[in-house]
Scaffold this motif. Structure first.
Motif, PDB file in Angstrom:
ATOM      1  N   ASP A  50      -7.963  68.648  11.374  1.00 37.45           N
ATOM      2  CA  ASP A  50      -7.856  67.870  10.123  1.00 37.45           C
ATOM      3  C   ASP A  50      -7.720  66.382  10.443  1.00 37.45           C
ATOM      4  O   ASP A  50      -8.424  65.531   9.876  1.00 37.45           O
ATOM      5  CB  ASP A  50      -6.618  68.292   9.310  1.00 37.45           C
ATOM      6  N   MET A 122     -10.226  68.044   3.777  1.00 40.10           N
ATOM      7  CA  MET A 122      -9.082  67.582   4.579  1.00 40.10           C
ATOM      8  C   MET A 122      -9.296  66.185   5.144  1.00 40.10           C
ATOM      9  O   MET A 122      -8.340  65.502   5.479  1.00 40.10           O
ATOM     10  CB  MET A 122      -8.786  68.590   5.707  1.00 40.10           C
ATOM     11  N   THR A 258      -3.697  72.584   6.947  1.00 37.06           N
ATOM     12  CA  THR A 258      -4.589  71.831   6.052  1.00 37.06           C
ATOM     13  C   THR A 258      -3.940  71.583   4.691  1.00 37.06           C
ATOM     14  O   THR A 258      -4.130  70.521   4.099  1.00 37.06           O
ATOM     15  CB  THR A 258      -5.946  72.544   5.956  1.00 37.06           C
TER      16      THR A 258
END
Ligand code: AR6
Ligand code: MG
Length: 305
Positions: A50, A122, A258
């Motif tokens: 992410d 993300m 996430t």
């Protein structure tokens, strides 16, 4: 007017949410693996794909001055490491790009419609920062950046939702207004149904138990089962400490890194670095690199205005 501290809060909030959520992701095997590889040699908390993809997006935007999908695809592919915990489909797409395949072919090579995972959403907060002074250009930019790995319409929809919420959090809009305005980007019932539920809770000041939030809004790797959850948590905790928000995220279970990254970015965009827990920031991998990047995005957004 948004401040440099808010830009830093957004980038660091994303990375901190990612790193603090990662130990709680998935089942017993994933958690055991993260216990083995989740700390750097210096004892810092590692972040996952992410944050890595967010860094790639920010660095490409700053280097190129706008979205350059070919440049960004190459950066994504170069940065890929299995130990960052990329989604299985995303990993395959990035390996193909690294081997020389055009991203416009690679992005539909695993799933014909493209991925509907939350891997596009993300990294979307970085676009909200870069385009903060040119919001009219934001949605198209988000779509272009998402398509590189997540061509499915639901993957794109999640990214639009998270980017819009980040932009409005920078402006410190009212939480319910943020949810509704971001939700206006949503078309598919999988999103609109969750937006309706979350808006009803927010309007009534109701914070259900994490288990109920996960059951109703989702906690999975699909964008449609995680983006609204992350927004709801970030907005419900808008005036409460970051640690309490993150604790709620981890108790939602599922794709906690996430969920933490998206919620952390939206929360941090509003509250700034000043609101983040200093002692945890000191233990965050590459925190000073992330701060430098956020400051460059802040000045970049001024130059772009
Ligand atoms: N059809 C069927 N399954 C799909 C489809 C599709 N069109 N799209 C996605 N999936 P992926 P991400 C399922 O691999 O979104 C990491 O922990 C499929 O099971 O593109 O980049 C990240 O940090 C696929 O493997 O990854 C995120 O938390 C999965 O969704 C999370 O994984 C994820 O899609 C997702 O990352
Ligand atoms: Mg991850």
């Amino acid at each position: 007017m948004e401040s440099e501290d808010q830009f830093e809060g957004c980038v660091l909030g994303l990375a901190l949410g990612d790193a603090l959520g990662a130990p709680f992701e998935g089942g017993a095997v994933e958690r055991l693996l993260w216990r083995l590889i989740g700390t750097t040699r210096a004892g810092e908390m590692r972040w996952t794909d992410d944050t890595q993809m967010s860094v790639d997006v920010a660095e490409s935007l700053l280097a190129r001055g706008a979205v350059d999908a070919d440049d960004l695809a190459r950066r994504f592919a170069r940065s890929y490491r299995w130990s960052r915990g990329y989604g299985p489909g995303a990993a395959r797409v990035l390996k193909k790009i690294a081997a020389g395949q055009d991203w416009q072919l690679a992005n539909r090579s695993v799933y014909p419609e493209g991925s509907y995972g939350n891997g596009g959403a993300m990294r979307a907060p970085m676009l909200a920062l870069f385009y903060a002074r040119r919001p009219d250009a934001l949605l198209e930019a988000v779509e272009q950046v998402t398509l590189i790995t997540h061509a499915h319409p639901r993957g794109v929809e999640g990214a639009l939702l998270v980017a819009t919420a980040t932009l409005l959090s920078l402006r410190q809009a009212d939480p319910l207004e943020i949810l509704l305005a971001a939700g206006a980007c949503s078309r598919h019932v999988e999103f609109t149904r969750s937006i309706d539920i979350a808006a009803t809770w927010l309007a009534a000041g109701v914070l259900p138990k994490p288990r109920q939030v996960a059951a109703e809004l989702g906690n999975g790797i699909a964008a449609a089962r995680s983006c609204v959850t992350a927004l709801f948590v970030a907005l419900s905790f808008a005036d409460r400490p970051f640690d309490e928000m993150l604790d709620f995220v981890t108790r939602c279970g599922g794709d906690t890194d996430t969920l933490g990254a998206m919620a952390g970015a939206v929360w941090g965009a509003r509250r700034g670095k000043a609101g983040l827990p200093l002692e945890k920031l000191r233990r965050l991998e590459q925190a000073s690199r992330l701060s430098t990047l956020s400051r460059a995005l802040y000045s970049g957004r001024c130059a772009a205005a």
